[in-house]
Write a protein that holds these residues in place. Structure first.
Motif, mmCIF file in Angstrom:
data_model
loop_
_atom_site.group_PDB
_atom_site.id
_atom_site.type_symbol
_atom_site.label_atom_id
_atom_site.label_comp_id
_atom_site.label_asym_id
_atom_site.label_seq_id
_atom_site.Cartn_x
_atom_site.Cartn_y
_atom_site.Cartn_z
ATOM 1 N N GLU A 192 0.830 -1.208 0.000
ATOM 2 C CA GLU A 192 0.000 0.000 0.000
ATOM 3 C C GLU A 192 0.866 1.261 0.000
ATOM 4 O OE1 GLU A 192 -3.789 1.964 2.390
ATOM 5 O OE2 GLU A 192 -2.716 0.261 3.243
ATOM 6 N N GLN A 193 1.929 1.237 0.791
ATOM 7 C CA GLN A 193 2.820 2.396 0.866
ATOM 8 C C GLN A 193 3.527 2.639 -0.471
ATOM 9 O OE1 GLN A 193 5.574 2.244 4.159
ATOM 10 N NE2 GLN A 193 6.940 3.759 3.243
ATOM 11 N N TRP A 194 3.979 1.536 -1.100
ATOM 12 C CA TRP A 194 4.682 1.646 -2.385
ATOM 13 C C TRP A 194 3.779 2.249 -3.455
ATOM 14 C CZ3 TRP A 194 4.468 0.045 -7.428
ATOM 15 C CH2 TRP A 194 5.655 0.079 -8.163
ATOM 16 N N TRP A 195 2.561 1.703 -3.558
ATOM 17 C CA TRP A 195 1.629 2.179 -4.576
ATOM 18 C C TRP A 195 1.148 3.601 -4.304
ATOM 19 C CZ3 TRP A 195 0.750 0.589 -9.288
ATOM 20 C CH2 TRP A 195 1.060 -0.720 -9.633
ATOM 21 N N SER A 196 0.922 3.916 -3.048
ATOM 22 C CA SER A 196 0.455 5.248 -2.693
ATOM 23 C C SER A 196 1.464 6.312 -3.095
ATOM 24 C CB SER A 196 0.186 5.317 -1.181
ATOM 25 O OG SER A 196 -0.213 6.618 -0.811
ATOM 26 N N ALA A 197 2.730 6.058 -2.802
ATOM 27 C CA ALA A 197 3.771 7.037 -3.122
ATOM 28 C C ALA A 197 3.924 7.212 -4.629
ATOM 29 C CB ALA A 197 5.095 6.605 -2.507
ATOM 30 N N ALA A 224 -13.048 0.962 -2.234
ATOM 31 C CA ALA A 224 -12.029 1.542 -1.371
ATOM 32 C C ALA A 224 -11.594 0.516 -0.318
ATOM 33 C CB ALA A 224 -12.570 2.792 -0.691
ATOM 34 N N GLN A 225 -10.342 0.127 -0.385
ATOM 35 C CA GLN A 225 -9.783 -0.810 0.570
ATOM 36 C C GLN A 225 -8.267 -0.757 0.452
ATOM 37 O OE1 GLN A 225 -10.314 -5.029 -0.594
ATOM 38 N NE2 GLN A 225 -11.329 -4.256 -2.436
ATOM 39 N N PRO A 226 -7.530 -1.124 1.499
ATOM 40 C CA PRO A 226 -6.069 -1.099 1.420
ATOM 41 C C PRO A 226 -5.578 -1.984 0.281
ATOM 42 C CG PRO A 226 -6.804 -1.384 3.686
ATOM 43 C CD PRO A 226 -8.018 -1.540 2.818
ATOM 44 N N TYR A 227 -4.552 -1.495 -0.423
ATOM 45 C CA TYR A 227 -4.018 -2.275 -1.537
ATOM 46 C C TYR A 227 -3.272 -3.493 -1.009
ATOM 47 C CZ TYR A 227 -1.467 -3.623 -5.704
ATOM 48 O OH TYR A 227 -0.968 -4.333 -6.762
ATOM 49 N N SER A 228 -3.560 -4.642 -1.586
ATOM 50 C CA SER A 228 -2.867 -5.880 -1.233
ATOM 51 C C SER A 228 -2.750 -6.725 -2.482
ATOM 52 C CB SER A 228 -3.639 -6.640 -0.147
ATOM 53 O OG SER A 228 -3.152 -7.968 -0.029
ATOM 54 N N LEU A 229 -1.524 -6.946 -2.933
ATOM 55 C CA LEU A 229 -1.316 -7.769 -4.115
ATOM 56 C C LEU A 229 -1.815 -9.186 -3.892
ATOM 57 C CD1 LEU A 229 -0.201 -8.023 -6.975
ATOM 58 C CD2 LEU A 229 2.044 -8.534 -5.980
ATOM 59 N N GLU A 230 -1.641 -9.689 -2.675
ATOM 60 C CA GLU A 230 -2.117 -11.043 -2.391
ATOM 61 C C GLU A 230 -3.640 -11.128 -2.509
ATOM 62 O OE1 GLU A 230 -2.068 -14.515 1.056
ATOM 63 O OE2 GLU A 230 -0.462 -13.035 0.963
ATOM 64 N N ALA A 231 -4.339 -10.128 -1.973
ATOM 65 C CA ALA A 231 -5.803 -10.126 -2.064
ATOM 66 C C ALA A 231 -6.250 -10.049 -3.516
ATOM 67 C CB ALA A 231 -6.374 -8.957 -1.264
ATOM 68 N N ILE A 232 -5.573 -9.224 -4.304
ATOM 69 C CA ILE A 232 -5.916 -9.100 -5.722
ATOM 70 C C ILE A 232 -5.647 -10.415 -6.457
ATOM 71 C CG2 ILE A 232 -5.251 -7.952 -7.873
ATOM 72 C CD1 ILE A 232 -4.779 -5.424 -6.220
#
Length: 266
Positions: A192-197, A224-232
């Motif tokens: 989430e931090q990587w993508w947000s920046a 709207a939810q925290p980004y998670s590659l695993e969830a995706i």
């Protein structure tokens, strides 16, 4: 870069893979004999922790309290060891699936079990499909899927493409999840931090991004939810299965209208 199986002595590998009992040999000296199965378990534990890059005959020997050279009494080298490790790990998967709930339920269970297997042993997705190990436990996994698909009544030539698609869906999902977990671990930066920046900086540099790439933006729209590659990746895995099932249902309905929602043998 993947690791290719079957690079060692085929006579030794095939014999070791299909052995019916643990292979143990007596060594001179006070130390007890060890078995090939013990070596495989030690090597698997190392690969689970450190990946195939951390696997060496020396590391396995140290884990067993032996020298690397002493292990060559039991296994010719690392290439042959990877073969028996890969197949041996597959022994933890189910030996059969219940068809009573229908082919969709059975395939979902098969794919889910295989996905979680790869996540428990991330190094297994590094072993390329280009050169199969040809061991009994890996063969059981394919046999289970073939049994489920044959129960749909479709001919083999219709089922083979689905087998390939399912294997690639499972392995691709496992690789994405594994890489996502590893990325955060190695870089120290959560997804989430990587993508947000980077997304904030991208929009600042390219304010008309949405106008230039509207379909890409549409495709990536999410609740709207925290980004998670695993969830995706898990969402894509489930969605991919659903799309494959839709196609399989249509194919069964076209060939055998009365069997589209059953598992009756053809």
């Amino acid at each position: 870069m993947g690791v290719y199986a079957g690079q060692g002595d085929p006579a030794w590998s095939i014999s070791a893979l299909w052995r019916e009992r643990p292979v143990a040999r007596t060594q001179p000296g006070p130390k007890r004999a060890i078995s090939l199965d013990e070596i495989v378990r030690a090597a698997t534990a190392i690969a689970d922790r450190d990946g195939l890059t951390g696997l060496s005959m020396r590391a396995v020997g140290e884990r067993l309290g032996r020298t690397a050279m002493s292990l060559y009494t039991y296994v010719p080298g690392k290439n042959e060891l990877i073969d028996v490790m890969y197949d041996g790990a597959h022994a933890e998967l189910p030996v059969a699936y219940d068809l009573a709930g229908g082919w969709r339920t059975a395939i979902t269970a098969w794919a889910g079990d295989l996905l979680e297997f790869h996540l428990r042993h991330p190094w297994t997705v590094q072993v390329s499909f280009a050169r199969p190990v040809l061991g009994p436990n890996e063969q059981v996994v394919l046999e289970n899927l073939a049994t489920i698909l044959r129960a749909t009544g479709l001919p083999a030539d219709r089922c083979r493409p689905l087998v390939t698609a399912l294997y690639h869906l499972v392995r691709g999902s496992a690789q994405t999840i594994t890489e996502g977990r590893k990325a955060a671990e190695v870089t120290g930066t959560p997804d989430e931090q990587w993508w947000s920046a980077r997304s904030a900086r991208l929009l600042a540099e390219v304010p008309d991004f949405a106008a230039r790439f509207p379909e890409s933006v549409w495709l990536s729209t999410r609740d709207a939810q925290p980004y998670s590659l695993e969830a995706i990746a898990r969402e894509a895995f489930a969605g991919g299965l659903d799309l494959l099932f839709t196609g399989l249902s249509a194919t069964i309905a076209a060939d055998h209208p009365s069997d589209s929602e059953t598992c009756s043998p053809g």
